[in-house]
Design an enzyme around this catalytic site. Structure first.
Site, short mmCIF file in Angstrom:
data_model
loop_
_atom_site.label_atom_id
_atom_site.label_comp_id
_atom_site.label_asym_id
_atom_site.label_seq_id
_atom_site.Cartn_x
_atom_site.Cartn_y
_atom_site.Cartn_z
N VAL A 1 3.88 -36.44 -3.51
CA VAL A 1 2.54 -36.08 -3.02
C VAL A 1 2.65 -35.22 -1.77
CG1 VAL A 1 0.45 -37.00 -1.97
CG2 VAL A 1 1.36 -38.03 -4.05
N ALA A 2 3.58 -35.60 -0.88
CA ALA A 2 3.68 -34.88 0.38
C ALA A 2 4.27 -33.49 0.19
CB ALA A 2 4.53 -35.69 1.36
N ASP B 1 -17.75 8.65 -2.77
CA ASP B 1 -19.15 8.35 -2.52
C ASP B 1 -20.06 8.69 -3.70
OD1 ASP B 1 -18.83 11.06 -2.31
OD2 ASP B 1 -19.51 11.22 -0.24
N GLU C 1 0.12 -28.52 -2.98
CA GLU C 1 -1.06 -28.24 -3.80
C GLU C 1 -2.20 -27.62 -2.99
OE1 GLU C 1 -0.13 -31.51 -3.13
OE2 GLU C 1 -1.67 -31.55 -1.60
N ASN D 1 2.51 -35.84 6.46
CA ASN D 1 1.98 -34.78 5.61
C ASN D 1 0.53 -34.48 5.95
OD1 ASN D 1 2.23 -33.03 3.31
ND2 ASN D 1 0.79 -34.40 2.32
N ASP E 1 -11.89 11.41 1.57
CA ASP E 1 -12.78 12.57 1.56
C ASP E 1 -12.86 13.12 2.97
OD1 ASP E 1 -13.47 12.48 -1.08
OD2 ASP E 1 -15.18 11.15 -0.74
N ILE F 1 4.66 -31.56 -2.65
CA ILE F 1 4.09 -30.57 -3.57
C ILE F 1 2.96 -29.84 -2.84
CG2 ILE F 1 2.80 -30.24 -5.70
CD1 ILE F 1 4.36 -32.66 -6.82
N ASP G 1 0.40 -30.87 8.42
CA ASP G 1 0.45 -29.75 7.48
C ASP G 1 -0.70 -28.77 7.65
OD1 ASP G 1 2.77 -30.46 6.37
OD2 ASP G 1 2.04 -30.58 4.31
N ASP H 1 -17.16 9.66 -8.63
CA ASP H 1 -15.97 9.12 -7.98
C ASP H 1 -15.58 7.75 -8.52
OD1 ASP H 1 -15.45 11.26 -6.28
OD2 ASP H 1 -16.80 10.52 -4.73
N1 LIG Z 1 -26.17 20.90 -1.38
C1 LIG Z 1 -25.37 21.85 -1.80
N2 LIG Z 1 -25.87 22.90 -2.45
C2 LIG Z 1 -25.05 23.86 -2.89
N3 LIG Z 1 -23.75 23.87 -2.71
C3 LIG Z 1 -23.19 22.87 -2.05
C4 LIG Z 1 -23.96 21.79 -1.56
N4 LIG Z 1 -23.16 20.94 -0.96
C5 LIG Z 1 -21.93 21.42 -1.07
N5 LIG Z 1 -21.92 22.59 -1.72
C6 LIG Z 1 -20.78 23.41 -2.07
O1 LIG Z 1 -19.90 22.66 -2.84
C7 LIG Z 1 -18.66 22.54 -2.20
C8 LIG Z 1 -18.13 21.15 -2.42
O2 LIG Z 1 -19.03 20.23 -1.94
P1 LIG Z 1 -18.86 18.71 -2.26
O3 LIG Z 1 -20.16 18.10 -2.03
O4 LIG Z 1 -18.15 18.55 -3.55
O5 LIG Z 1 -17.91 18.34 -1.13
P2 LIG Z 1 -18.18 17.10 -0.26
O6 LIG Z 1 -17.94 15.91 -1.06
O7 LIG Z 1 -19.49 17.25 0.44
O8 LIG Z 1 -17.10 17.33 0.82
P3 LIG Z 1 -15.78 16.54 0.87
O9 LIG Z 1 -15.20 16.73 -0.47
O10 LIG Z 1 -15.07 17.25 1.96
O11 LIG Z 1 -16.12 15.14 1.24
C9 LIG Z 1 -18.91 22.86 -0.76
O12 LIG Z 1 -17.79 23.43 -0.16
C10 LIG Z 1 -20.04 23.84 -0.84
O13 LIG Z 1 -19.51 25.11 -1.05
CA LIG Z 2 4.08 -31.59 3.41
#
Ligand SMILES: Nc1ncnc2c1ncn2[C@@H]1O[C@H](COP(=O)(O)OP(=O)(O)OP(=O)(O)O)[C@@H](O)[C@H]1O
Ligand SMILES: [Ca+2]
Length: 894
Positions: A292-293, A628, A297, A721, A339, A295, A725, A632
């Site tokens: 008991v002591a 984000d 668990e 124990n 990112d 193991i 422990d 993704d």
């Molecule tokens: N609201 C928008 N309208 C039109 N073009 C955009 C817009 N936002 C970003 N872009 C263009 O798209 C490209 C990529 O943007 P995206 O949003 O994919 O990157 P992000 O996710 O904002 O930046 P990161 O990848 O650095 O985090 C930018 O470099 C820009 O040229």
């Molecule tokens: Ca013990």
């Protein structure tokens, strides 16, 4: 928690074959939403919008479970029998008491562990955007009620079952319900028939589905269990992902140890009984007590508690862990792929330069308000300007609207004359977005903005002055590209603007029909300053042997400039920038071979992230990856640690992540890794402490039995124990960070709790504990303070008991670091630990020094000389381990 009895009058009708008006009337709501009062009333009526959970174990059930352990039952039976047969009722009572206390501690540990896991789950309930009384509010999706009007946009998790009332290019992925992973196009048209499968109900959105594209709105027609998932899922499993991979590992080891200890206990019993003629019942009791002591668990629960305490620490530092295993994995991170925008930078865009009519102008200059670049960047823009002038939207876009306002151009006025009638939303693959506007003369204007390289591919003409449109030949194109490059070199995000007029609204409205044959209007360069703490965090990660990698949709030149400023690439090293297009041209094998060359990925789309994760993983690295957007999610899932963004992240991406950054900050990732390393090291300490103590106990008793010496009593062993422990082990779990923890290399993918010297330490330290205890026993026999044999043996056994208990507490100090000297780590830096040691020492002490009590525990008072002997063993334990650590450090250096 008692659920309010959810209203049974279910909304069973099919909503997809009813018109929006019918649905609205039926649910007694309006497109402005419910009033807040109405919503409250309905909430009381329908209950929370949550799926029912599986049944919880009550504390009583947990308590009873503690006695399911076979060893415990045998121990209790044996104690009772010995009570009846040998009239050793005191022993039986103490054994019972110890077992009860142990069970109670087990219950407390388990419920603490579960509380922590509940807290994790609580944190991960998604938000919903709802319109109530005409106001758009963000609420926890649990608060939704039937009749609520919910707003959807790309990246949202559908928070309830909805009948759609509005849609703009809305696409929803419903694989959880239908198994179909291709997103479904949604609109509001009423369907015919009443036998339409879920996958074909195009005017409905179902709870837990992912909005992958576009925007929409809908009326809640079902919540909680009264949704399609509610019907299918029935219950969510409340026990998911509560044991981590290394815990599973530990459980397996636990099973092996159990068998081993049982064998030893059996041998002890047989030898004691047959060879030394001990009473069988006594031998049985001590053997079982040993089992008991020894193991371990309680170990899994202790590990869970330490992990959970780690999550609390991390939460205070803005790293919200959603899945317990992440705490463990974080500490082993080799690669942090982050990112750029918002994580390494502040995502506070400011326009710095503008290029129109063939020339570059600083943002401080006045701008002709009729230049089309200014117009398009405001039209192709989703920013909402609120009453108080505050802007809602993507910082890239709000910066443009702000810029317009600063220059005296108010897009709201323009939109009154040229209303938006269509859009092709931005996505990070195309890197463009377009809007279509109805003009007073009946024609339509297409406004486009986006990545200049993408835009130029779709433009055929260029605006070089007021009403001066020229063909976009190669020289002109090159001039624009050069300009783009110049701005990018200054770490600017560059957007291009373009437009065209069309006679009819394109149908279908998508990139192919809209984004071609454009007139290029200009460029705008924006600065997004680095986060002030980012460069330092990058340096810290590097010194900890972690490779920071930057991933961005921005231009490679912008990316390189920023990566240089942050120290992600340094002038000397050959870490290069790879673009998404170059990555597309590489085979998986090639990329895998070369992946370590690249620290910056530019112009990538989310799909590339998955390849980056996989390539590093193939090289045996542990990868943390941020994300984000809705796209993704696959990368977040395939990373060892998917990291979501608390502020800017979509619900879908948060749902796919293991940890969420409350502040979206790269530095927080590094903090979390440091915490993860600490937690891992502390779990190792708890394990090292417990197992070496147990080994010491087993060896002591085994050898005592084998040699035919006096053997410790069951109550003594059980008490040791109990009091030595758990307290120190958990206290070791909250040790402060060891110095230099971020100067070590990552521990490696295949490491476990026993790696890095823990296994060998457990063994030699356990042997040492046992040897010193037996040494004290022999010393007591050989240098007695009494003359009668009975007294000599009773004293020696008491000294052995005191030593075995106290030596563990001394040893707890050793365990504060596997390799570092106690003088480096510090003796008393951990308050909880100091208390644990103090309390444990007192609890051992009372059994010896308090008259009457010591009778119960079969021990005697010791004199000063004997106490000094016992304490010397403890001090020796410290000294010997210090010396061995010293030698190990020396050998490690060579
Ligand atoms: N609201 C928008 N309208 C039109 N073009 C955009 C817009 N936002 C970003 N872009 C263009 O798209 C490209 C990529 O943007 P995206 O949003 O994919 O990157 P992000 O996710 O904002 O930046 P990161 O990848 O650095 O985090 C930018 O470099 C820009 O040229
Ligand atoms: Ca013990």
């Amino acid at each position: 928690m008692a659920e309010p009895e959810a209203k049974k009058q279910q909304l069973q009708e099919q909503f997809y074959n009813q018109s929006i008006d019918t649905v609205r009337e039926e649910l007694d709501t309006s497109l402005d939403g419910l009033t807040p009062q109405d919503a409250d009333k309905r909430f009381a009526e329908y209950g929370a919008n949550a799926l029912a959970e599986g049944k919880r174990k009550s504390n009583l059930m947990r308590f009873i479970d503690q006695f399911k352990d076979f060893m415990i039952i045998v121990l209790l039976v044996a104690a009772l029998v010995s009570g009846f047969v040998g009239h050793e009722w005191a022993d039986a009572a103490i054994i019972l008491a110890v077992v009860l206390i142990n069970a109670i501690m087990g219950v407390i540990q388990e419920s603490k562990a579960e509380e922590a896991i509940d807290a994790l789950r609580e944190m991960s309930t998604p938000d919903a955007h709802v319109r109530r009384g005409g106001q758009v509010l963000t609420i926890k999706s649990e608060q939704l009620v039937p009749g609520d009007v919910v707003l959807l946009e790309a990246g949202d998790i559908v928070p309830a079952d909805l009948r759609l009332t509005d849609s703009a290019s809305l696409k929803i992925e419903e694989s959880a319900l239908t198994g179909e992973s291709v997103p479904v196009d949604k609109d509001v048209a009423t369907l015919e028939g009443d036998d339409i499968g879920i996958g074909d109900r195009t005017n409905m959105a179902f709870m837990n589905a992912n909005v992958t594209y576009g925007r929409g709105e809908g009326i809640v027609v079902g919540t909680g269990m009264n949704t399609e998932v509610g019907r299918i899922a029935g219950m969510i499993n409340s026990a998911e992902e509560t044991t981590t991979p290394l815990q599973t590992n530990l459980n397996q080891l636990g099973k092996i140890l159990t068998v081993l200890i049982l064998v030893i206990a059996a041998v002890m019993f047989l030898v004691g009984y047959f060879l030394h003629g001990e009473a069988p019942l006594d031998m049985l009791l001590i053997s079982i007590s040993l089992a008991v002591a020894a193991i371990p668990e309680g170990l899994p629960a202790i590990v869970t508690i330490i992990l959970a305490l780690g999550t609390q620490k991390m939460a205070k530092r803005n790293a919200l862990v959603r899945k317990l295993p992440a705490v463990e994995t974080l500490g082993s991170t080799d690669i942090i792929a982050s990112d750029k925008t918002g994580t390494l930078t502040q995502n506070k865009m400011t326009v710095e330069q503008m290029y129109y009519w063939g020339k570059l102008h600083p943002a401080s200059e006045d701008i002709p308000l009729d230049d089309d670049a200014l117009l398009m960047m405001n039209l192709a823009n989703d920013t909402k300007i609120q009453g108080d002038g505050k802007m809602l939207g993507d910082p890239t876009e709000t910066a443009l609207v702000q810029f317009g306002l600063d220059k005296g151009f108010d897009v709201r006025e323009q939109l009154k004359q040229w209303p938006r009638v269509g859009e092709v939303p931005f996505d990070s693959d195309r890197k463009l977005m377009s809007t279509v506007h109805q003009l007073p003369d009946g024609r339509f204007l297409v406004a486009v903005k986006g990545a200049p390289d993408q835009l130029l591919e779709r433009a055929t003409q260029v605006e070089l002055g007021k009403d001066d449109i020229q063909p976009l030949d190669d020289t002109r194109k090159q001039a624009i590209l050069d300009q783009n490059m110049d701005l990018a070199k200054q770490a600017m995000r560059v957007l291009g603007m373009a437009y065209k007029f069309v006679d009819a609204l394109p149908d279908p409205l998508d990139s192919d029909t809209v984004e071609n044959d454009l007139i290029f209007a200009g460029l705008v360069g924006m600065i997004d300053p680095e986060r002030p703490e980012a460069a330092q965090a990058v340096a810290k990660a590097k010194s900890a042997g972690i490779r920071p990698i930057m991933i961005t949709g921005d231009h490679q030149v912008t990316a390189e400039a920023i990566a240089g400023r942050l120290g992600i690439i340094t002038p000397g090293d050959d870490a290069a920038v790879l673009t998404g297009a170059q990555l597309d041209d590489m085979s998986d094998q090639d990329f895998e071979k070369n992946v370590s060359k690249y620290s910056v990925y530019a112009r990538v789309s989310p799909e590339h992230k998955v390849r980056i994760v996989k390539a590093w993983q193939k090289r045996g690295k542990v990868v943390a990856m941020t994300g984000d957007g809705v796209n993704d999610a696959p990368a977040l899932k395939s990373a060892d640690i998917g990291i979501g963004m608390g502020i800017t992240g979509t619900e879908v991406s948060k749902g796919a992540s293991d940890m969420v950054l409350a502040d979206d900050n790269f530095a927080t990732i590094v903090v979390a890794v440091e915490e993860g390393r600490k937690v891992f090291a502390n779990i190792q300490k708890a394990i090292q402490y417990l197992l070496s103590a147990n080994l010491g106990e087993v060896l002591t008793l085994f050898i005592m039995t084998m040699m035919g010496w006096d053997v410790l009593k069951p109550v003594q062993l059980l008490w040791i124990n109990l009091v030595t422990d758990t307290f120190p082990a958990i206290a070791l779990g909250v040790e402060p960070t060891e110095p230099g923890i971020m100067k070590r290399k990552p521990r490696g993918r295949n490491s476990n709790f026993f790696s890095g010297g823990v296994a060998s330490s457990v063994i030699y330290q356990g042997i040492l504990e046992g040897a010193l205890t037996l040494g004290v026993y022999l010393f007591g026999i050989l240098h007695p303070v009494h003359t009668s044999q009975g007294d000599i043996h009773a004293d020696a056994l008491t000294m052995a008991y005191a030593t075995l208990a106290l030596i563990q507490l001394f040893h707890a100090f050793n365990v504060k670091s596997i390799h570092q000297s106690l003088f480096t780590v510090g003796f008393f830096r951990n308050k909880a630990f100091n208390w644990a040691i103090l309390v444990s020492t007192l609890l051992v002490g009372v059994t010896i020094v308090v008259p009457g009590f010591n009778g119960l525990f079969h021990v005697r008072e010791l004199d000063l000389y004997q106490w000094l002997t016992v304490l010397s063993a403890g001090v020796l334990m410290l000294v010997i381990v210090e010396i061995i650590k010293f030698v190990q450090r020396r050998m490690g250096k060579e």
